[in-house]
Design a protein around this motif. Structure first.
Motif, mmCIF file in Angstrom:
data_model
loop_
_atom_site.group_PDB
_atom_site.id
_atom_site.type_symbol
_atom_site.label_atom_id
_atom_site.label_comp_id
_atom_site.label_asym_id
_atom_site.label_seq_id
_atom_site.Cartn_x
_atom_site.Cartn_y
_atom_site.Cartn_z
ATOM 1 N N LYS A 272 0.753 -1.243 -0.044
ATOM 2 C CA LYS A 272 -0.033 -0.094 0.006
ATOM 3 C C LYS A 272 0.866 1.085 -0.101
ATOM 4 C CE LYS A 272 -4.150 1.956 2.400
ATOM 5 N NZ LYS A 272 -5.014 1.885 3.343
ATOM 6 N N ALA A 273 1.853 1.349 0.521
ATOM 7 C CA ALA A 273 2.719 2.295 0.921
ATOM 8 C C ALA A 273 3.379 2.522 -0.554
ATOM 9 C CB ALA A 273 3.910 2.021 1.774
ATOM 10 N N LEU A 274 3.798 1.567 -1.207
ATOM 11 C CA LEU A 274 4.544 1.672 -2.767
ATOM 12 C C LEU A 274 3.507 2.044 -3.715
ATOM 13 C CD1 LEU A 274 6.791 -1.551 -2.340
ATOM 14 C CD2 LEU A 274 7.624 0.950 -2.728
ATOM 15 N N HIS A 275 2.159 2.092 -3.382
ATOM 16 C CA HIS A 275 1.284 2.581 -4.320
ATOM 17 C C HIS A 275 0.862 3.954 -4.127
ATOM 18 C CE1 HIS A 275 -0.701 -1.701 -5.228
ATOM 19 N NE2 HIS A 275 0.470 -1.281 -6.029
ATOM 20 N N ASP A 276 1.271 4.466 -3.098
ATOM 21 C CA ASP A 276 1.262 6.037 -2.868
ATOM 22 C C ASP A 276 1.955 6.645 -4.096
ATOM 23 O OD1 ASP A 276 0.837 8.439 -0.989
ATOM 24 O OD2 ASP A 276 2.956 8.659 -1.276
ATOM 25 N N LYS A 277 1.292 7.740 -4.768
ATOM 26 C CA LYS A 277 1.927 8.221 -5.955
ATOM 27 C C LYS A 277 3.223 9.131 -5.547
ATOM 28 C CE LYS A 277 0.808 11.223 -9.867
ATOM 29 N NZ LYS A 277 2.020 11.761 -9.883
ATOM 30 N N GLY A 278 3.136 9.902 -4.042
ATOM 31 C CA GLY A 278 4.130 10.735 -3.913
ATOM 32 C C GLY A 278 5.371 9.984 -3.637
ATOM 33 N N LEU A 279 5.356 8.664 -2.850
ATOM 34 C CA LEU A 279 6.262 7.846 -2.828
ATOM 35 C C LEU A 279 7.027 7.183 -3.955
ATOM 36 C CD1 LEU A 279 8.691 6.284 -1.169
ATOM 37 C CD2 LEU A 279 6.705 4.524 -0.675
ATOM 38 N N ALA A 280 6.196 6.783 -4.796
ATOM 39 C CA ALA A 280 6.200 6.169 -6.353
ATOM 40 C C ALA A 280 7.164 7.128 -7.160
ATOM 41 C CB ALA A 280 5.162 5.656 -6.914
ATOM 42 N N ASP A 281 6.719 8.518 -6.980
ATOM 43 C CA ASP A 281 7.348 9.395 -7.774
ATOM 44 C C ASP A 281 8.780 9.830 -7.280
ATOM 45 O OD1 ASP A 281 5.131 9.638 -9.239
ATOM 46 O OD2 ASP A 281 4.576 11.594 -8.722
ATOM 47 N N ARG A 282 9.005 9.853 -5.953
ATOM 48 C CA ARG A 282 10.331 10.058 -5.494
ATOM 49 C C ARG A 282 11.366 8.946 -5.617
ATOM 50 N NH1 ARG A 282 6.959 11.744 -1.119
ATOM 51 N NH2 ARG A 282 7.794 9.701 0.288
ATOM 52 N N LEU A 283 10.816 7.756 -5.563
ATOM 53 C CA LEU A 283 11.473 6.630 -5.885
ATOM 54 C C LEU A 283 12.092 6.464 -7.386
ATOM 55 C CD1 LEU A 283 9.790 3.716 -4.039
ATOM 56 C CD2 LEU A 283 11.873 5.020 -3.380
ATOM 57 N N ARG A 284 11.077 6.761 -8.122
ATOM 58 C CA ARG A 284 11.687 6.882 -9.643
ATOM 59 C C ARG A 284 12.512 8.222 -9.984
ATOM 60 N NH1 ARG A 284 5.510 5.661 -10.267
ATOM 61 N NH2 ARG A 284 5.658 3.350 -11.081
ATOM 62 N N GLN A 285 12.487 9.321 -9.086
ATOM 63 C CA GLN A 285 13.115 10.360 -9.371
ATOM 64 C C GLN A 285 14.546 9.893 -9.003
ATOM 65 O OE1 GLN A 285 11.375 13.399 -7.295
ATOM 66 N NE2 GLN A 285 9.786 13.846 -8.967
#
Length: 322
Positions: A272-285
Motif C-alpha cells: 500500500k505504501a508503494l502505491h502512494d503516488k508521492g512515494l512512487a514518484d520520489r523513488l523513480r526520481q
C-alpha cells in the motif's frame, strides 16, 4: 503428553498467534538499513518506512547499521526476536553477493530470514570514460576481445555488486578485464571520471548525472527494457546476455520464525505504501522502480540471486582477500 493434549496445545498456540497478528503492531517497528545514510538503500528504505508508518498507525523507525558490505545489519535482523518488531532491508549485497563470497558469514540468506516484499528494483550499467576508444557496445566488445587484459574496470570493492556484474559480463562474453576494487563507489567513480581507469560497473542512479553531463558514456544496461532516457543503449538481455541483465533490488525481510500473519500485515502495508503516488514518484526520481511483490516472489528472487552468485564465485575463483 497425550495426542489430545498436544492437539489442544497446538490449537491454543495458533489462537495466540492469530490474536497477536490481529492487534499487531502495538508499538513502533524498527527497520534496520544495513548501509550508511544517503545511499540508494537508505533512500528506498526511509521512503517506504515513512509511508508504512502512516498505513500501520505505528512508527517504522529507521536504524542504519552499516559495515561489512551490509552483513552487520543483516545479521542484526537475522538474530532479532521473530515478533515483527525488527525488520530489515534485503539487497543483492546482503542476501546474495556477500554470502556467496564469504560462506563464514554468521547468517544464511535463505534460512535465517522470512521475506516480506521487494520494495524496488534499480538498473545497473557499464560505462566508460568519454575518451575510451569504443563509442558503443559493438566496438566495446570488439576492443576487449582484441586486447585481453589490457583494460581495467573500477567498482566499489571486491565482492560488491559492481564487481559481480563485471565478472558476469566477462564470463558471458569470454572477455578479460582487470578488476580494480575501491573502498566505495565514490572513489571508483572519481577515478573513472578522471580517466585513471577507463571502465566502471555500477548502478544507474549513481552514474546517470554524469551520463547526462557527458562525463560518462553508457555501454550496456541491466534492465527489462531500454531505459527511456537512454534509448540508444542496449540491455544485456537483447544482446543475448541474460544472467547479467538482472537488476539490483531492495526488499524487506523479517527474522525466520516470524508468524505468517504478521508477514501478511507487513506485506500489505508495504504494498500500500508503494502505491502512494508521492512515494512512487520520489523513488523513480532517485532511479528506483517501485515493486511490491508477494513474500513468496521475493523469496524466489533471493534464492535465485544467491545461487547465481555462488556459481559465479566458483567459476571465477573470487575471494574476498583479492
Amino acid at each position: 503428553m497425550t495426542m489430545k493434549k498436544l492437539a489442544l496445545a497446538i490449537a491454543l498456540a495458533a489462537a495466540a498467534t492469530a490474536a497477536q497478528a490481529q492487534s499487531y503492531p502495538t508499538r513502533p517497528i524498527k527497520l534496520i538499513i544495513p548501509f550508511p545514510p544517503g545511499g540508494a538503500t537508505d533512500i528506498v528504505g526511509r521512503g517506504v518506512a515513512d509511508q508504512m508508518s502512516k498505513v500501520l498507525g505505528q512508527a517504522v523507525v529507521v536504524e542504519n547499521r552499516g559495515g561489512g558490505g551490509g552483513s552487520i545489519g543483516a545479521d542484526v535482523v537475522a538474530k532479532a526476536p521473530p515478533d515483527g518488531y525488527t525488520i530489515g532491508v534485503s539487497t543483492v549485497s546482503t542476501h546474495a553477493v556477500n554470502p556467496a563470497c564469504n560462506p563464514k558469514l554468521p547468517y544464511n540468506p535463505v534460512k535465517d530470514f522470512k521475506p516480506i516484499t521487494n520494495m524496488a528494483n534499480v538498473a545497473n550499467v557499464i560505462t566508460v570514460n568519454p575518451n575510451f576508444p569504443a563509442k558503443n557496445y559493438k566496438e566495446f566488445l570488439a576492443l576487449l576481445k582484441a586486447n585481453p587484459g589490457k583494460y581495467s574496470y573500477a567498482t566499489s570493492g571486491t565482492c560488491g555488486f559492481g564487481h559481480m556484474l563485471g565478472e558476469q559480463f566477462k564470463v558471458a562474453t569470454k572477455t578479460f578485464m582487470v578488476h580494480i576494487p575501491y573502498r566505495g563507489a565514490g572513489p571508483a567513480l572519481n577515478d573513472v571520471l578522471a580517466g585513471q581507469v577507463p571502465i566502471m560497473a555500477d548502478n544507474l542512479p549513481a552514474s546517470m548525472p554524469h551520463i547526462k553531463a557527458g562525463k560518462l558514456r553508457p555501454i550496456v544496461v541491466a534492465w527489462n527494457k531500454r531505459i527511456d532516457s537512454l534509448p540508444d543503449v542496449p540491455t544485456f538481455a537483447e544482446l543475448g546476455l541474460k544472467e547479467p541483465n538482472d537488476p539490483a533490488w531492495y526488499g524487506l525481510v523479517a527474522p525466520a520464525g516470524t508468524p505468517d500473519e504478521i508477514i501478511k500485515v507487513l506485506n500489505e502495508a508495504a504494498v500500500k505504501a508503494l502505491h502512494d503516488k508521492g512515494l512512487a514518484d520520489r523513488l523513480r526520481q532517485a532511479g528506483a522502480e517501485p515493486s511490491g511483490n508477494s513474500p513468496a516472489e521475493h523469496a524466489a528472487e533471493i534464492k535465485k540471486e544467491y545461487e547465481k552468485m555462488q556459481r559465479l564465485v566458483k567459476v571465477q575463483n573470487i575471494k574476498l582477500e583479492q
